[in-house]
Design a protein around this motif. Structure first.
Motif, mmCIF file in Angstrom:
data_model
loop_
_atom_site.group_PDB
_atom_site.id
_atom_site.type_symbol
_atom_site.label_atom_id
_atom_site.label_comp_id
_atom_site.label_asym_id
_atom_site.label_seq_id
_atom_site.Cartn_x
_atom_site.Cartn_y
_atom_site.Cartn_z
ATOM 1 N N PHE A 377 -67.479 -12.097 -33.576
ATOM 2 C CA PHE A 377 -68.697 -12.398 -32.851
ATOM 3 C C PHE A 377 -69.765 -11.338 -33.121
ATOM 4 O O PHE A 377 -69.464 -10.166 -33.284
ATOM 5 C CB PHE A 377 -68.412 -12.441 -31.342
ATOM 6 N N LEU A 378 -70.999 -11.785 -33.153
ATOM 7 C CA LEU A 378 -72.111 -10.846 -33.259
ATOM 8 C C LEU A 378 -72.484 -10.366 -31.864
ATOM 9 O O LEU A 378 -72.385 -11.106 -30.889
ATOM 10 C CB LEU A 378 -73.310 -11.530 -33.915
ATOM 11 N N LYS A 379 -72.915 -9.132 -31.762
ATOM 12 C CA LYS A 379 -73.319 -8.573 -30.475
ATOM 13 C C LYS A 379 -74.714 -9.060 -30.108
ATOM 14 O O LYS A 379 -75.617 -9.083 -30.935
ATOM 15 C CB LYS A 379 -73.319 -7.043 -30.542
ATOM 16 N N ASP A 380 -74.869 -9.454 -28.859
ATOM 17 C CA ASP A 380 -76.180 -9.831 -28.345
ATOM 18 C C ASP A 380 -76.736 -8.689 -27.497
ATOM 19 O O ASP A 380 -75.989 -7.876 -26.973
ATOM 20 C CB ASP A 380 -76.078 -11.088 -27.479
ATOM 21 N N ALA A 381 -78.047 -8.680 -27.373
ATOM 22 C CA ALA A 381 -78.671 -7.665 -26.526
ATOM 23 C C ALA A 381 -78.277 -7.902 -25.072
ATOM 24 O O ALA A 381 -78.296 -9.018 -24.574
ATOM 25 C CB ALA A 381 -80.188 -7.728 -26.679
ATOM 26 N N ALA A 382 -77.858 -6.857 -24.401
ATOM 27 C CA ALA A 382 -77.426 -6.983 -23.013
ATOM 28 C C ALA A 382 -78.623 -7.224 -22.102
ATOM 29 O O ALA A 382 -79.728 -6.743 -22.335
ATOM 30 C CB ALA A 382 -76.686 -5.724 -22.590
ATOM 31 N N VAL A 383 -78.407 -8.001 -21.064
ATOM 32 C CA VAL A 383 -79.436 -8.290 -20.071
ATOM 33 C C VAL A 383 -79.319 -7.251 -18.956
ATOM 34 O O VAL A 383 -78.275 -7.133 -18.323
ATOM 35 C CB VAL A 383 -79.278 -9.718 -19.529
ATOM 36 N N GLU A 384 -80.392 -6.541 -18.706
ATOM 37 C CA GLU A 384 -80.351 -5.387 -17.801
ATOM 38 C C GLU A 384 -79.921 -5.737 -16.392
ATOM 39 O O GLU A 384 -79.213 -4.966 -15.744
ATOM 40 C CB GLU A 384 -81.734 -4.720 -17.775
ATOM 41 N N ASP A 385 -80.297 -6.898 -15.892
ATOM 42 C CA ASP A 385 -79.997 -7.245 -14.506
ATOM 43 C C ASP A 385 -78.793 -8.168 -14.374
ATOM 44 O O ASP A 385 -78.591 -8.779 -13.320
ATOM 45 C CB ASP A 385 -81.222 -7.897 -13.855
ATOM 46 N N THR A 386 -77.977 -8.265 -15.426
ATOM 47 C CA THR A 386 -76.804 -9.134 -15.395
ATOM 48 C C THR A 386 -75.531 -8.296 -15.349
ATOM 49 O O THR A 386 -75.392 -7.312 -16.071
ATOM 50 C CB THR A 386 -76.769 -10.060 -16.619
ATOM 51 N N TYR A 387 -74.595 -8.704 -14.498
ATOM 52 C CA TYR A 387 -73.317 -8.035 -14.312
ATOM 53 C C TYR A 387 -72.204 -9.054 -14.581
ATOM 54 O O TYR A 387 -72.361 -10.254 -14.319
ATOM 55 C CB TYR A 387 -73.150 -7.509 -12.886
ATOM 56 N N ILE A 388 -71.064 -8.572 -15.051
ATOM 57 C CA ILE A 388 -69.864 -9.398 -15.178
ATOM 58 C C ILE A 388 -68.823 -8.865 -14.207
ATOM 59 O O ILE A 388 -68.475 -7.684 -14.254
ATOM 60 C CB ILE A 388 -69.293 -9.368 -16.603
ATOM 61 N N GLY A 389 -68.335 -9.733 -13.322
ATOM 62 C CA GLY A 389 -67.205 -9.383 -12.470
ATOM 63 C C GLY A 389 -65.939 -9.895 -13.131
ATOM 64 O O GLY A 389 -65.731 -11.108 -13.213
ATOM 65 N N PHE A 390 -65.079 -8.989 -13.600
ATOM 66 C CA PHE A 390 -63.931 -9.366 -14.427
ATOM 67 C C PHE A 390 -62.638 -8.955 -13.733
ATOM 68 O O PHE A 390 -62.509 -7.824 -13.254
ATOM 69 C CB PHE A 390 -64.022 -8.673 -15.782
ATOM 70 N N GLY A 391 -61.668 -9.875 -13.699
ATOM 71 C CA GLY A 391 -60.397 -9.549 -13.065
ATOM 72 C C GLY A 391 -59.546 -10.779 -12.859
ATOM 73 O O GLY A 391 -59.622 -11.745 -13.625
ATOM 74 N N ASP A 392 -58.758 -10.768 -11.792
ATOM 75 C CA ASP A 392 -57.818 -11.854 -11.526
ATOM 76 C C ASP A 392 -58.308 -12.676 -10.332
ATOM 77 O O ASP A 392 -59.509 -12.811 -10.116
ATOM 78 C CB ASP A 392 -56.413 -11.284 -11.303
ATOM 79 N N SER A 393 -57.378 -13.233 -9.546
ATOM 80 C CA SER A 393 -57.775 -14.109 -8.441
ATOM 81 C C SER A 393 -58.536 -13.371 -7.345
ATOM 82 O O SER A 393 -59.343 -13.978 -6.638
ATOM 83 C CB SER A 393 -56.530 -14.778 -7.836
ATOM 84 N N ILE A 394 -58.291 -12.072 -7.193
ATOM 85 C CA ILE A 394 -59.026 -11.316 -6.175
ATOM 86 C C ILE A 394 -60.495 -11.228 -6.558
ATOM 87 O O ILE A 394 -61.384 -11.260 -5.693
ATOM 88 C CB ILE A 394 -58.393 -9.923 -5.990
ATOM 89 N N THR A 395 -60.777 -11.139 -7.855
ATOM 90 C CA THR A 395 -62.164 -11.185 -8.321
ATOM 91 C C THR A 395 -62.722 -12.595 -8.208
ATOM 92 O O THR A 395 -63.864 -12.797 -7.770
ATOM 93 C CB THR A 395 -62.247 -10.699 -9.776
ATOM 94 N N TYR A 396 -61.932 -13.589 -8.588
ATOM 95 C CA TYR A 396 -62.425 -14.971 -8.552
ATOM 96 C C TYR A 396 -62.790 -15.390 -7.132
ATOM 97 O O TYR A 396 -63.807 -16.049 -6.903
ATOM 98 C CB TYR A 396 -61.369 -15.916 -9.119
ATOM 99 N N GLY A 397 -61.956 -15.013 -6.182
ATOM 100 C CA GLY A 397 -62.184 -15.387 -4.795
ATOM 101 C C GLY A 397 -61.118 -16.334 -4.300
ATOM 102 O O GLY A 397 -61.201 -17.547 -4.541
ATOM 103 N N VAL A 398 -60.093 -15.808 -3.648
ATOM 104 C CA VAL A 398 -59.019 -16.607 -3.058
ATOM 105 C C VAL A 398 -58.787 -16.106 -1.639
ATOM 106 O O VAL A 398 -58.687 -14.896 -1.408
ATOM 107 C CB VAL A 398 -57.719 -16.496 -3.888
#
Length: 685
Positions: A377-398
């Motif tokens: 994959f080619l790298k894209d410019a990051a969006v300053e006000d965008t966040y990624i919440g990464f993890g398992d079901s506790i991150t997803y919301g259960v």
């Protein structure tokens, strides 16, 4: 760069089987976990598994016709998966560890018809069984090997068929996560994986038929700086042992094999090479004596169960056996019969099965012309006000074991950040049931799909309950995910995992695994100068007067609404003090004049990020430089600019330049805890 290109896989159609619960009560799949298969002497495919109550389950079917399912055949299982093996006369035996009335026990039992009859109990008291295996010697006698955890550390133990007590063959205070047995014509081999000072060992000891060890533990292959996961072992018809495992090649996990060579071991070698994640290998010897390796491959947007057969001195082309809907969190298991191959795996909390005729496997073609490897994959410019919440079901919301992403921490945190900063978007990349090795596999696609500036990583809860994944391996996976995020321009924010209040918390082994991985996460954040969000203590220190930390868990694992509220606030308190990257950096070549000297300088200027509402949280900025003509050269640290007064625009004059050269610069904010923020855009003089 991979050592060789990926081979084009061959696709075959299989008979996919279903199981039945009880008599006449048909279900599409049997609810259960960690299945382990073997063919009976009459041709039934028998499966032992962990049922929904964490007890031993037994199921069987003939061809595609379901036969039976029986549950709750034991006390609470302690090892991740029960083991099922066929002896030399075709009888089936099961081994597992469970909670007994007077302490923990390992049990050995015969599987007869639809019953399990315990033959032997090994009382282990309060010691916790991490891993176990079962094999039969040439006299058709059962041997057990198991890893125990106690307050003194880990021990590898063997129970010969005629011995009264288990024999300890290795003791260590470092993690031992997996043990395997392989019985040959003249001796029995014990293999295990062990972590020692951030090195990962694969060790073995041989036993003679009289129960005596043939020597001291020795290394099968040189130690590695990366984990060896999901070890499996088998003996071919020449009496030589084969080993297969998942090993890291610097980019992702591949499938590796090693074969005994009579007096030693051959060189370990990979049988996969691609940009995807190859894990969960299973090893079986086919009726013609050739080894067959089955494993899972996770690629962006697809999951496959694949196989390769060894014929003469070459491995066949890959064959696709099944395509699960999502990445597996536990190993696929394979077993061979005179004319068939049986597969079982866990998918969506249910046991799935497949039958493959050996004629199909015998027809696996030899390696052909390599196909082109996958495109990076080619790298894209990051969006300053965008966040990624990464993890398992506790991150997803259960909550209460029900999906509730709208009540998880991500929408709550997004609302707080918008109120604080005016603009914020958090992408929910929680994946229920995920272990960290699968998180590594999907992260590349996530970073490509969402070019965010910030990467919020909280994962490892599911690794804790998988006892054959060491916590040092989990830490390694988190470190690789952190590096991958940085390489894509996303700034990682690491979080410890929260405590759990199920039965595992009351077991010292599992509780110490939670404490251990959190210690490693803290060390990772400190070593990389990255921010740490202390979710564990945010929960654990919740006042007893208000119900204590247990009141923050809805189903003993996932937070309540109040728990998610506290989790949200803990993320928020750390994020608002992040050393956000500088705004509007610029550089201009000027001449610095004084009474006695005139010299060229590069004058750098920048402003605090608009998100830095309180500049006193920062101590300064790191400044990096490289020559403009050198495209490959990395930036080198030039200096740290310390903030001494409150000004809107900051300046630094670089007087160490060569007037005949041009330069590039980037900057990085540093807060008062020494945490270093994301790099700014590159500027040129």
């Amino acid at each position: 760069m991979k050592p060789f290109m990926r081979l084009s896989p061959v696709c075959v159609l299989l008979m996919l089987s279903t199981l039945v619960s009880g008599e006449g009560n048909r279900e599409p799949f049997v609810p259960g976990h960690s299945p382990f298969p073997a063919f009976s002497g009459s041709g039934e495919l028998i499966v032992v598994f962990r049922d929904s109550g964490d007890r031993l389950g037994l199921a069987g079917f003939r061809g595609t016709r379901p036969e039976f399912t029986t549950r709750a055949l034991s006390g609470r299982l302690l090892t991740e998966a029960p083991v099922l093996r066929k002896d030399c006369s075709g009888g089936l035996w099961a081994a597992w560890a469970e909670e007994g009335l007077s302490g923990n026990e390992i049990r050995l039992a015969k599987v007869q018809s639809r019953r399990i009859e315990t033959v032997r109990k090994i009382r282990i008291g309060t010691d916790f069984p991490v891993s176990l295996d079962l094999a039969f010697d040439r006299e058709n006698q059962p041997w057990l090997a198991f890893v125990l955890y106690s307050g003194a550390g880990y021990s590898v133990n063997v129970l010969p068929p005629r011995g009264g007590r288990p024999k300890t063959i290795a003791s260590t205070q470092t993690e031992v996560s997996c043990v395997r047995l392989a019985a040959g014509p003249s001796r029995l081999n014990v293999f295990w994986t062990q972590d020692q000072n951030r090195r990962h060992e694969l060790l073995t000891v041989s036993f003679l038929g009289n129960g005596a060890a043939a020597g001291a533990p020795e290394s099968v292959v040189p130690s590695s700086s990366s984990p060896r996961l999901f070890l499996q072992a088998a003996i071919d018809r020449n009496g030589l042992p084969w080993l297969v495992w998942s090993g890291f090649d610097g980019n992702d996990y591949e499938i590796w094999v090693a074969r005994g060579a009579g007096t030693g071991w051959g060189t370990e070698s990979p049988i996969t090479a691609n940009e995807d994640q190859d894990i969960f290998p299973s090893l079986a010897i086919l009726p013609d004596g050739s080894p067959l390796v089955v494993w899972q491959r996770s690629a962006p947007g697809s999951v496959k169960i694949l196989a390769r057969r060894r014929s003469a001195d070459a491995w066949s082309r890959e064959m696709i056996l099944a395509t699960p809907a999502s990445p597996l969190s536990r190993p696929v298991r394979a077993t061979a019969d005179a004319g068939r191959k049986g597969l079982v795996w866990e998918e969506g909390g249910s046991v799935r099965t497949a039958i493959i005729e050996s004629a199909v496997l015998a027809g696996l073609p030899a390696p052909g012309r390599p196909a082109a490897s996958s495109t990076k994959f080619l790298k894209d410019a990051a969006v300053e006000d965008t966040y990624i919440g990464f993890g398992d079901s506790i991150t997803y919301g259960v909550i209460d074991n029900q999906y509730a992403p709208e009540r998880g921490y991500i929408p709550r945190l997004e609302a707080l950040l918008r109120t604080r900063f005016g603009a914020a978007s958090i992408v929910n990349e929680g994946w229920p049931g995920e272990i960290t090795v699968n998180g590594m596999a999907r992260l590349g696609l996530v970073l490509t799909a969402h070019p965010a500036r910030y990467f919020l990583l909280m994962e490892g809860t599911n690794d804790v309950i998988f006892s054959e994944i060491s916590m040092s391996a989990t830490s390694f996976h988190l470190e690789r995910m952190t590096a991958k995020a940085l390489g894509a321009g996303a700034y990682p924010v690491l979080a410890t995992i929260i405590p759990r209040n199920d039965w595992r918390w009351n077991k010292t082994f599992f509780r110490n695994r939670i404490l251990s991985i959190n210690t490693m996460i803290r060390a990772l954040a400190q070593n990389l100068n990255l921010p740490l969000v202390e979710q564990f203590y945010a929960f654990y220190n919740y006042p007893e007067a208000e119900g204590g930390w247990q009141s923050l868990l809805s189903d003993k694992v996932h937070p309540t609404d109040k728990g998610y509220e506290i989790m949200t606030q803990t993320w928020y308190d750390e994020i608002i003090d992040l050393p956000f990257g500088p705004a509007s950096p610029a550089v201009e070549r000027t001449t610095q004049r004084s009474l006695f000297l005139s010299r060229p300088v590069n004058n750098l200027s920048w402003a605090h990020n608009l998100k830095v509402l309180n500049p006193t949280v920062l101590i300064g900025y790191n400044i990096f430089r490289k020559e403009d003509s050198s495209l490959e050269e990395e930036f080198t640290f030039l200096t740290r600019y310390f903030i001494t007064r409150d000004v809107q625009r900051l300046n630094y004059a670089d007087a160490t330049i060569d007037p005949a050269r041009r330069y590039r610069y980037c900057l990085q904010a540093v807060n008062r805890e020494g945490v270093e923020g994301p790099l700014s855009e590159v500027i040129r003089d």
